[in-house]
Design an enzyme around this catalytic site. Structure first.
Site, mmCIF file in Angstrom:
data_model
loop_
_atom_site.group_PDB
_atom_site.id
_atom_site.type_symbol
_atom_site.label_atom_id
_atom_site.label_comp_id
_atom_site.label_asym_id
_atom_site.label_seq_id
_atom_site.Cartn_x
_atom_site.Cartn_y
_atom_site.Cartn_z
ATOM 1 N N CYS A 331 0.835 -1.206 0.000
ATOM 2 C CA CYS A 331 0.000 0.000 0.000
ATOM 3 C C CYS A 331 0.873 1.260 0.000
ATOM 4 O O CYS A 331 1.532 1.546 -0.984
ATOM 5 C CB CYS A 331 -0.973 -0.031 1.174
ATOM 6 N N HIS A 432 -3.734 -5.410 1.137
ATOM 7 C CA HIS A 432 -3.537 -5.752 2.544
ATOM 8 C C HIS A 432 -4.026 -7.179 2.788
ATOM 9 O O HIS A 432 -4.938 -7.656 2.119
ATOM 10 C CB HIS A 432 -4.330 -4.804 3.447
#
Length: 492
Positions: A331, A432
């Site tokens: 991310c 994630h």
């Protein structure tokens, strides 16, 4: 079973007293007893979050509590989420969607509006479920936060629910914590506090009993349960990085502990892997040699990039790659691997552009829209991993583009996702939870250089831990039911 409380709130004398765990345990116990129960936290401040089935974002602890209750996480379970982006400011998420970036003073004024969202969500849950178990935030004794409070007694007073107060005996001063907290409350707040839970006890209960008797005489309220210290639990942390166990494996993974690191639960599967030695490196600490370096997610990508530079990470990463090591960026960490990160709108701070680490040929622009989605797909970073399943979720405010994306790390719902370097040493992704699927975790570790037959099933570990805390908390549930029956018995 008939649970005698339509809404029951669990508050703590301090942060990390065990509120989240007690709520999860009660949700699991009530589910086991056939009660339709839902967890609820009016306001949560955390950088560990989860994506819900309805496309929103809530605190990770409430997602765990939903699993304990046998439910899919929903935005009504945590209607107000604050995600700190600096020491004085936070992103305000209402009903799962970003509402604004506010400093602490502005949010204090905004609380009256936030309370409306809180009460709306609680009302909906109360209509759908037989019981709602509520988690407070921090401590109700924080005098400076009592005005317009929506997280603790302010909520309890608004819905007129009983409160259980949890104190952590492991950190010491448990009796002072309880008596001191009560002394900071108003009379009506003390009246709605129905009893205490002493958490994380280890030792001879007989030695504790004189203190329990004194506490009940001093306050006129019962100690509902003394819960044991349970070692080896596998439960999603609400925010703070949990201490990593002593080194067990030979495969070394190092993670920079970014000041605004988000969703460090990404590493839970690696913590549990017997062949892995996982280490978080904090500010000022020496960076140890590693087989794999993982740059985690961040709530403030540009600021954390500057922190990486100040701590000497670019030179360490360059040397690590020169000697054949592997690097993963997740991310915000993925965004840092590129040529630059641009924030023209001032999404995470002052508008501007920051040079990235220059390891992937791509550019990132931060955007006002946040992507929130649960995803499934397959691995694409290695030929032998092409059919291994991966699942997870995306939470990011940014769009990346450039030649690096032509070599994807995964294929998600048929589309390419993430990037791999031409030499196969660097992998970046917005995904994630990429280590949570056993096959994907094994494939990623093999790509990084670990040859291991061990598979970590995070879902099974989590379920086993929920059952353990529920079994240990059965005396609390029994005491709560008995306490509610007591007035009826007294009347007879």
């Amino acid at each position: 079973m008939v649970f005698p409380y339509k809404t029951l709130m669990v508050q703590g004398c301090t942060s990390d007293a065990g509120k989240s765990t007690v709520v999860a345990a009660l949700c699991r116990l009530l589910k086991q007893d056939g009660v339709r129960v839902a967890p609820f936290k009016p306001q949560n401040m955390a950088l560990n979050s989860a994506v819900t089935a309805d496309g929103g974002e809530i605190g990770r602890a409430q997602a765990l509590q939903a699993i304990a209750a046998g439910l899919a996480p929903h935005t009504d379970m945590n209607p107000v989420l604050l995600k700190p982006s600096s020491d004085t400011g936070a992103q305000v998420v209402i009903h799962g969607k970003v509402r604004a970036e506010m400093n602490a003073r502005d949010y204090h004024q905004y609380k009256t509006i936030a309370m409306s969202a809180v009460l709306e969500s609680h009302a909906r849950l109360s209509e759908q479920y037989e019981a709602v178990v509520v988690e407070g935030a921090g401590s109700p004794a924080e005098i400076n936060l009592r005005d317009r409070d929506i997280a603790n007694m302010g909520f309890a007073e608004a819905v007129d629910c009983p409160v259980v107060l949890v104190a952590d005996i492991d950190r010491g001063g448990v009796f002072a914590h309880i008596v001191g907290t009560l002394s900071c409350l108003s009379q009506s707040e003390r009246d709605r506090t129905i009893g205490f839970v002493i958490n994380r006890f280890r030792g001879d209960i007989k030695l504790l009993e004189p203190g329990l008797d004194w506490l009940e005489q001093q306050t006129g309220k019962p100690v509902l349960a003394v819960l044991p210290y349970l070692h080896g639990l596998f439960l999603d942390a609400e925010d703070a990085v949990q201490p990593v166990q002593a080194s067990r494996g030979a495969f070394r993974i190092v993670v920079p502990s970014l000041p605004r690191m988000s969703n460090h639960t990404d590493f839970d599967a690696l913590r549990a892997h017997p062949d892995v030695d996982l280490r978080f490196v904090r500010q000022g600490e020496e960076i140890p040699p590693a087989d794999l370096i993982i740059i985690p997610g961040s709530k403030n990508t540009r600021a954390d990039l500057e922190w990486l530079r100040a701590q000497g990470w670019p030179a360490v990463i360059e040397r690590h790659l020169r000697y054949g090591g592997k690097v993963i960026g997740i991310c915000g960490g993925f965004q840092m691997l590129g040529q630059d990160v641009s924030d023209a709108l001032g999404i995470e701070g002052a508008p501007g552009r920051s040079p990235g680490l220059g390891l992937l040929a791509m550019h990132t622009s931060l955007t006002a829209d946040k992507r929130l989605v649960q995803v499934t797909g397959t691995c694409a970073f290695a030929q032998e991993a092409m059919h291994d399943a991966v699942s997870g979720y995306e939470i990011h405010m940014g769009v990346s583009d450039g030649p690096a994306l032509s070599r994807p790390a995964f294929r998600i719902d048929g589309r390419p996702e993430g990037a791999c370097s031409p030499d196969g040493q660097i992998l970046g992704t917005y995904l994630h939870g990429l280590f949570d699927a056993p096959q994907a975790c094994a494939a990623l570790l093999k790509w990084a250089g670990l040859q291991s037959e061990h598979r970590v099933d995070t879902s099974a570990l989590r379920e086993a831990s929920l059952d353990r805390i529920a079994a240990a908390s059965r005396p609390l549930l029994d005491a709560l039911v008995a306490l509610a029956e007591q007035p009826k018995q007294d009347a007879k």
